[in-house]
Scaffold this motif. Sequence first.
Motif, PDB file in Angstrom:
ATOM      1  N   HIS A  74       0.814  -1.211   0.000  1.00 44.23           N
ATOM      2  CA  HIS A  74       0.000   0.000   0.000  1.00 44.23           C
ATOM      3  C   HIS A  74       0.853   1.269   0.000  1.00 44.23           C
ATOM      4  N   GLY A  75       2.017   1.205   0.655  1.00 38.94           N
ATOM      5  CA  GLY A  75       2.900   2.360   0.656  1.00 38.94           C
ATOM      6  C   GLY A  75       3.382   2.704  -0.740  1.00 38.94           C
ATOM      7  N   HIS A  76       3.705   1.686  -1.532  1.00 39.25           N
ATOM      8  CA  HIS A  76       4.072   1.918  -2.932  1.00 39.25           C
ATOM      9  C   HIS A  76       2.900   2.522  -3.705  1.00 39.25           C
ATOM     10  N   LEU A  77       1.698   2.041  -3.404  1.00 42.55           N
ATOM     11  CA  LEU A  77       0.506   2.570  -4.076  1.00 42.55           C
ATOM     12  C   LEU A  77       0.444   4.077  -3.906  1.00 42.55           C
ATOM     13  N   MET A  78       0.579   4.542  -2.675  1.00 41.44           N
ATOM     14  CA  MET A  78       0.504   5.979  -2.436  1.00 41.44           C
ATOM     15  C   MET A  78       1.700   6.698  -3.044  1.00 41.44           C
ATOM     16  N   ASN A  79       2.889   6.164  -2.825  1.00 43.42           N
ATOM     17  CA  ASN A  79       4.095   6.819  -3.300  1.00 43.42           C
ATOM     18  C   ASN A  79       4.115   6.958  -4.818  1.00 43.42           C
ATOM     19  N   LYS A  80       3.846   5.851  -5.521  1.00 38.41           N
ATOM     20  CA  LYS A  80       3.934   5.881  -6.982  1.00 38.41           C
ATOM     21  C   LYS A  80       2.805   6.697  -7.609  1.00 38.41           C
ATOM     22  N   CYS A  81       1.634   6.662  -6.991  1.00 36.99           N
ATOM     23  CA  CYS A  81       0.538   7.476  -7.526  1.00 36.99           C
ATOM     24  C   CYS A  81       0.838   8.960  -7.351  1.00 36.99           C
ATOM     25  N   LEU A  82       1.316   9.353  -6.173  1.00 38.74           N
ATOM     26  CA  LEU A  82       1.662  10.759  -5.955  1.00 38.74           C
ATOM     27  C   LEU A  82       2.714  11.211  -6.966  1.00 38.74           C
ATOM     28  N   LYS A  83       3.713  10.376  -7.195  1.00 42.89           N
ATOM     29  CA  LYS A  83       4.740  10.730  -8.173  1.00 42.89           C
ATOM     30  C   LYS A  83       4.135  10.874  -9.569  1.00 42.89           C
ATOM     31  N   ASP A  84       3.222   9.968  -9.898  1.00 44.88           N
ATOM     32  CA  ASP A  84       2.629  10.025 -11.233  1.00 44.88           C
ATOM     33  C   ASP A  84       1.740  11.250 -11.387  1.00 44.88           C
ATOM     34  N   PHE A  85       1.077  11.671 -10.309  1.00 41.69           N
ATOM     35  CA  PHE A  85       0.287  12.902 -10.364  1.00 41.69           C
ATOM     36  C   PHE A  85       1.191  14.068 -10.743  1.00 41.69           C
ATOM     37  N   VAL A  86       2.394  14.079 -10.183  1.00 41.58           N
ATOM     38  CA  VAL A  86       3.348  15.147 -10.500  1.00 41.58           C
ATOM     39  C   VAL A  86       3.753  15.078 -11.966  1.00 41.58           C
ATOM     40  N   VAL A  87       4.147  13.902 -12.420  1.00 39.46           N
ATOM     41  CA  VAL A  87       4.608  13.736 -13.801  1.00 39.46           C
ATOM     42  C   VAL A  87       3.522  14.161 -14.786  1.00 39.46           C
ATOM     43  N   ARG A  88       2.328  13.648 -14.598  1.00 33.98           N
ATOM     44  CA  ARG A  88       1.268  13.894 -15.580  1.00 33.98           C
ATOM     45  C   ARG A  88       0.734  15.327 -15.513  1.00 33.98           C
ATOM     46  N   SER A  89       0.600  15.868 -14.304  1.00 30.21           N
ATOM     47  CA  SER A  89       0.070  17.233 -14.209  1.00 30.21           C
ATOM     48  C   SER A  89       1.064  18.239 -14.790  1.00 30.21           C
ATOM     49  N   ARG A  90       2.358  18.005 -14.586  1.00 25.79           N
ATOM     50  CA  ARG A  90       3.350  18.920 -15.163  1.00 25.79           C
ATOM     51  C   ARG A  90       3.419  18.760 -16.677  1.00 25.79           C
ATOM     52  N   SER A  91       3.251  17.542 -17.150  1.00 21.95           N
ATOM     53  CA  SER A  91       3.239  17.318 -18.595  1.00 21.95           C
ATOM     54  C   SER A  91       2.040  17.999 -19.240  1.00 21.95           C
ATOM     55  N   MET A  92       0.896  17.950 -18.556  1.00 26.89           N
ATOM     56  CA  MET A  92      -0.307  18.613 -19.093  1.00 26.89           C
ATOM     57  C   MET A  92      -0.132  20.127 -19.170  1.00 26.89           C
ATOM     58  N   GLU A  93       0.834  20.657 -18.404  1.00 24.11           N
ATOM     59  CA  GLU A  93       1.143  22.091 -18.480  1.00 24.11           C
ATOM     60  C   GLU A  93       2.019  22.405 -19.682  1.00 24.11           C
ATOM     61  N   GLY A  94       2.415  21.362 -20.411  1.00 28.35           N
ATOM     62  CA  GLY A  94       3.259  21.567 -21.578  1.00 28.35           C
ATOM     63  C   GLY A  94       4.734  21.458 -21.291  1.00 28.35           C
ATOM     64  N   LEU A  95       5.094  21.031 -20.060  1.00 28.40           N
ATOM     65  CA  LEU A  95       6.497  20.920 -19.696  1.00 28.40           C
ATOM     66  C   LEU A  95       7.077  19.590 -20.175  1.00 28.40           C
ATOM     67  N   ASP A  96       8.375  19.577 -20.366  1.00 29.33           N
ATOM     68  CA  ASP A  96       9.094  18.364 -20.748  1.00 29.33           C
ATOM     69  C   ASP A  96       9.488  17.644 -19.469  1.00 29.33           C
ATOM     70  N   VAL A  97       8.793  16.559 -19.154  1.00 24.82           N
ATOM     71  CA  VAL A  97       9.013  15.851 -17.894  1.00 24.82           C
ATOM     72  C   VAL A  97       9.639  14.489 -18.175  1.00 24.82           C
ATOM     73  N   ALA A  98      10.937  14.406 -17.946  1.00 26.74           N
ATOM     74  CA  ALA A  98      11.611  13.115 -18.057  1.00 26.74           C
ATOM     75  C   ALA A  98      11.505  12.411 -16.709  1.00 26.74           C
ATOM     76  N   TYR A  99      11.105  11.154 -16.736  1.00 19.18           N
ATOM     77  CA  TYR A  99      10.959  10.426 -15.470  1.00 19.18           C
ATOM     78  C   TYR A  99      11.443   8.996 -15.659  1.00 19.18           C
ATOM     79  N   VAL A 100      12.548   8.696 -14.983  1.00 18.01           N
ATOM     80  CA  VAL A 100      13.176   7.389 -15.108  1.00 18.01           C
ATOM     81  C   VAL A 100      12.921   6.596 -13.832  1.00 18.01           C
ATOM     82  N   PRO A 101      12.176   5.497 -13.916  1.00 12.11           N
ATOM     83  CA  PRO A 101      11.954   4.683 -12.714  1.00 12.11           C
ATOM     84  C   PRO A 101      13.209   3.903 -12.367  1.00 12.11           C
ATOM     85  N   GLY A 102      13.387   3.620 -11.080  1.00 12.91           N
ATOM     86  CA  GLY A 102      14.591   2.908 -10.689  1.00 12.91           C
ATOM     87  C   GLY A 102      14.339   1.894  -9.597  1.00 12.91           C
ATOM     88  N   TRP A 103      15.322   1.019  -9.405  1.00 13.02           N
ATOM     89  CA  TRP A 103      15.243  -0.011  -8.363  1.00 13.02           C
ATOM     90  C   TRP A 103      16.562  -0.107  -7.629  1.00 13.02           C
TER      91      TRP A 103
END
Length: 965
Positions: A74-103
């Motif tokens: 569940h912690g990943h659920l919250m963490n990854k969704c919050l991160k994705d909200f950032v990526v997608r909302s900034r992209s919708m603003e027309g910004l160039d959002v590079a996002y590289v997932p890591g392990w």
Amino acid sequence: MTDTQPAEKPNYKKTLNLMKTAFPMKANLIQNEPASLKRWSRSGLYRSLREARAGAEKFRFHDGPPYANGSIHHGHLMNKCLKDFVVRSRSMEGLDVAYVPGWDCHGLPIEHKVMTELHESGRAAELNALEGSAARLAIRRACKKHAEKYVKLQSGQFQRLLTLADYDDPYLTMTPGYEAAVLEVLAGLLDGGLVYRALKPVHWSIANETALAEAELEYMDREDLSVYVDFEAVDASAVYAAFGIDEAERERLELGATPSFMIWTTTPWTLPANEAIAVHERFEYVLAKIDGNFTVLAAELLGPVTEAAKSEDVEVVARAPGAGLVGLKYRHPFRDIPALATAAVWTIVSADYVTLENGTGLVHTAPGHGTEDFQTGQRVGLPVYCPVRGDGTFDESVPEWLAGVSIWDANETITERLRESGHLFYAHRFDHSYPHDWRSKTPVIFRCTEQWFVGVDLEFGGGASLRDRALGVIGEEGRLGFVPAWGRNRLRGMLENRPDWCISRQRSWGLPIPAFVLPDGSTFMTAAVVRAVAAVFGEHGSDAWFKAPPADLLRDYDAASDADAPGSIRDGSVGLGELRTGPDILDVWFESGSSWHAVMRTRFGDDAVPVELYLEGSDQHRGWFQTSMLPGIGLTGLPPYKKVLTHGFCVDIEGKKLSKSSGHTIEDLFDTYGADVLRWWVSSVAYEGDVKVDDELFKVAGESYRKIRNTIRFLLGNLYDFDAAADAVDLSGIEPTSLEAWALADLDRLTADVRRAYEAYDFRSAHQAIYDFCNDAMSATFLAATKDRLYCDRPDSARRRRTQTAMHRIADQLCRLVAPVLCHTADEAWRHLHGVEGDESVHAACYLEPAGVEVDHGWERALEARDAALKALEVAKAERGIENPLDAGLVLPDHGGALSRFDAEDLADLCGVSRASIGAVDAVEVQDLRDEPRCERSRKRHETVRARSDGGLLCDRDAEAVGVG
């Protein structure tokens, strides 16, 4: 039909413009979301979006790597969704959002799991039969396979959460390129003189036989043995003299016995390593006679100690300041000759950290088993003595009856020995919070060993230390942002109190520290050495450390030009072939803490750092936020991020933390609710604190989600015959008092609020604003008010087209505004709206700019009148039996004159009645229209209703719509 048969009543239902849409009411997320994922993957959505935003302003956002050691929780659920909200909302603003997932692939979490599985499967014997590097390579192969398995699993799960990232090219801390980049960071810190090797006490995991960092600890309740022990003074006369008692006074008081110094400890097992007793020079101490024995302890603690021990006879003989006790000698209760004996051993010393909160005011000091003890020992010249081996048993330097005994068993053994010898004053069991190894869940100890450290208090670059520079950046307004704001003080507090960073571990699975052992047993590592090994690791991976001889590892190393190397290496008297590789690996927090360089700078250039945002759980104030900041400042002078966002933990209904290790995974949630509902739930929570997780909460989120979906569906359903290119009206010509003007103005308000909330990472406010807009502004107001004209007006009437124009824009923008959260639903609806059959997606779009439709300022009064009218209709229903609002008319007061500018039919539709008018009344008046004829098509009671040529009763509007006179 005969003359006597009545004419058949016309059926007008087929003449209505009832909504039609292929966008289903039931979402079927579990079945349909994977189809969206396949389409996005097939079209290369992430890549195409990056290409579309090429040249746009960049928003750098970096992913903190999760461990690749199990299914997500569940912690990943919250963490990854919050991160994705950032990526997608900034992209919708027309910004160039590079996002590289890591392990994070190295380290104890994975090795511990692999070793457990090997033991459980019976394969550990095979491993034990191997020698040296062969055994370590076998472990590393098993760990790598384990990590690869869970990288693949978690990658699929994160994508099932509909997250948008470069999953085709993620970063893994175990890949050669990443490993080489980490060593570049280590080399940079060596260049700055910030890395050193020393014998110091560190947190030690007995279960895993390795040093641990503070971030690898978790505190759990534990029962332990607390003992009060008398250490007999060597020179009774010296003790009495310290309390101002000369020989004559001593004889008068009959003080014949030798006094003792009473210490208190909760770790009896450390008593064999005792080398000093610390007092505070400014505290007052007493020489007390307790049940016949003379003992020294702090005056303020005499009462609590003797009361706890139920002492019967307590007498204060004399008092003295702590400063007068310094230098007095004592005997160890069960050791005759201290290991590494010096004149300073078994002496009373001073220390400012002595407190009067508990204990006796005399602190047992074992430099081999405590940070403060070690520092005191260094100050007064005590040897560093640690008789405990890595497995938690005593070595042969202790008394014979303790050799080979586990320290936990030794607690009881030592206590009984003290009781038998008469040195034990009092013992009891107590519960307290104690640090545990976060992997094995076993208690850790302080143990002095040789380790590699990053010195946080070492000055470098001609300036301040790492700690001072970090605290300066945190305290400098505007340099670092924190969401929530309290994160600033939390990170500051963690940095103020942290020790030097122990970066070495005694395990197999990790990035080897490229240190070499000389023939004389000494160890050396320089920046040039590290860079040479980094080049080899970059080509062959870090397994080369266990396969290649030192000469091959140092193929690019020029010893003669390395000013930091030992003289025997520089002058060639010790050849590279005579070296041995060191046994330690790097702390995984150093690896992940170097990701700003290994990922962001390596892939996107030096100007990619500092990135805009680091977003992780609140535990990372003592973890990744720190371990990224310190190397960043050490190499660049700045933290690698501009802002830190922290969220709380997901906890169960009782407030207990949910985690992978406790078996909390989310596969069932995917199969029950679908990702969009889970994401909608995440956007609704106050993530700043801990978040309770319960099925009922997901069900509530599901109901709320359906309100958004049904609102969009209603909009789409009433646009089935609308061609935006051919049928749309000019928005600039819309009357300011019209329903459409109000709805579009409210859409502009919503857009501004949501975009502002997204920018502030206030996803909960965005969620609430979108829900309120759909529930109140749309469903309860605009859509209800325009339903009549949509269904009953002539299909191509100007009024209906005006409403459809507004609805098309509202639907389009609503899809864009919810797209960062409801990824699948927004894309599904947007594709229906625009008739997309290919790969075009809402996620490649941007928010629509404000429509800027002029809206009459009297709309506030109109909505107030609506509220008053709805209340009046409720009264009329209860008191006059007017059940159907269409059986009513309204007379509305217009005290300010604003309503006179509004179309009467719009006001009637706004209130849901058949007609409305403005009158000289003080309050809303409800007219009973039940005696007036009803339009058989619209169900309204209108003054133009009359029998038509087809035999039906219709108002003029509906008669025109069906083409009858």
